[in-house]
Design an enzyme around this catalytic site. Structure first.
Site, short mmCIF file in Angstrom:
data_model
loop_
_atom_site.label_atom_id
_atom_site.label_comp_id
_atom_site.label_asym_id
_atom_site.label_seq_id
_atom_site.Cartn_x
_atom_site.Cartn_y
_atom_site.Cartn_z
N GLU A 168 0.84 -1.27 0.00
CA GLU A 168 -0.12 0.01 0.00
C GLU A 168 0.82 1.31 0.14
O GLU A 168 0.29 2.41 -0.48
CB GLU A 168 -1.04 0.06 1.18
CG GLU A 168 -2.08 -1.09 1.15
CD GLU A 168 -1.81 -2.44 1.65
OE1 GLU A 168 -2.41 -3.23 1.69
OE2 GLU A 168 -0.61 -2.41 2.04
N HIS A 219 2.78 -8.51 2.04
CA HIS A 219 1.45 -8.05 1.68
C HIS A 219 0.51 -9.09 1.37
O HIS A 219 0.88 -10.06 0.59
CB HIS A 219 1.51 -7.12 0.43
CG HIS A 219 0.15 -6.76 -0.05
ND1 HIS A 219 -0.52 -5.68 0.56
CD2 HIS A 219 -0.48 -7.21 -1.16
CE1 HIS A 219 -1.74 -5.63 0.02
NE2 HIS A 219 -1.67 -6.50 -1.05
N HIS A 235 -4.83 0.90 7.44
CA HIS A 235 -5.50 -0.44 8.23
C HIS A 235 -4.37 -1.04 8.82
O HIS A 235 -3.15 -0.58 9.01
CB HIS A 235 -6.07 -1.26 7.22
CG HIS A 235 -5.17 -2.19 6.45
ND1 HIS A 235 -4.42 -1.63 5.30
CD2 HIS A 235 -4.44 -3.21 6.55
CE1 HIS A 235 -3.86 -2.65 4.72
NE2 HIS A 235 -3.60 -3.70 5.39
#
Length: 275
Positions: A10, A61, A117
């Site tokens: 991200e 990830h 997040h």
């Protein structure tokens, strides 16, 4: 010396949307190519500064199968796949001299921050001894538990500030400025890679100035979950209790390794749907 490069997605330059980070979405292949290229830039920077370094790259990830093995710098070893010990820090041990976090994002609730997040959308907050911690803090403290410093982090400006708050002497590189959860002003990918290579070399050169983030136990852990059935599942774990607010679970960890393992377990439990 051994260097572990943990690569998330991200926080990679140019990435702002789940379509670029989700294997089931149309723009994922571009995202994983950008991710691999930034990993290669950091590998090159480490080896510019320490040509004899042993470099491990851990895919950190989602499914942990995003980096393109055939495109990764052949001088590095790739840690790939799950489940595995230490999750995003797969390959970390007490013989590691430094950790670098590439493409990281800010914690849940931070903002403006791109795709912020904490481990899973089902986890709303993690507090360790009352202090909110996202993936950056959790991974830095887990590395610190083994005596290893996080010497470099790249991502958006909010992610960089998150590490500097915990490890002020670490090198950080903002490859984009967050405008919101799904928007940013980003460096051109080639410019980002050039800066990453220089930043990685700098971080290795001055690694002795960076102290590990050591948090001694016992530690009170509070985790806010997004739905009641997740709380029900979490309380099946010995030592985990439901807090009065109904969406929070608590746990007393003997040390940070115990706290980290519990978070990893709860992430897996949150994938179980109600029967």
């Amino acid at each position: 010396m051994k260097v572990l490069i943990s690569v998330d997605m991200e926080g990679i330059s140019g990435i702002v949307h789940p379509a670029e980070t989700n294997p089931d979405r149309y723009d994922y292949e571009r995202g994983r190519a950008l991710m691999t290229a930034e990993a290669n830039a950091v590998i090159a920077g480490v080896l510019d500064a320490e040509p004899d370094a042993v470099v491990w790259v851990t895919d950190a990830h989602g499914p942990f199968r995003n980096l393109l093995p055939e495109e990764l710098d052949r001088r590095a070893r790739l840690v790939r796949g799950k489940p595995r010990p230490l999750g995003m820090l797969g390959g970390l041990d007490e013989h590691t001299d430094a950790v670098m976090c590439v493409g990281y994002h800010a914690r849940a609730g931070a903002g403006p921050a791109v795709l912020a997040h904490t481990m899973s959308d089902a986890i709303l907050d993690v507090r360790v001894a009352g202090r909110p911690m996202g993936e950056i803090g959790l991974n830095a403290a887990m590395a610190g538990h083994l005596g290893v410093p996080v010497v470099l982090l790249s991502g958006d400006d909010t992610a960089c500030a998150e590490l500097r708050d915990l490890v002020p002497s670490a090198v950080t590189l903002a490859v984009k400025q967050a405008l919101g959860q799904g928007a940013a002003v980003a460096l051109h990918p080639e410019e980002a890679r050039e800066r990453l290579r220089r930043a990685a070399a700098e971080a290795i050169t001055r690694r002795a100035l960076v102290s590990p983030l050591a948090i001694s136990g016992p530690l009170a852990l509070e985790i806010d979950l997004s739905s009641p059935h997740m709380v029900d599942l979490a309380t099946l774990v010995p030592g985990v209790a439901r807090a009065e607010d109904g969406r929070t679970v608590t746990f007393t960890a003997a040390d940070f390794a115990d706290a980290y393992r519990l978070v990893l377990l709860l992430v897996q439990l949150t994938t179980i749907k109600p029967g």
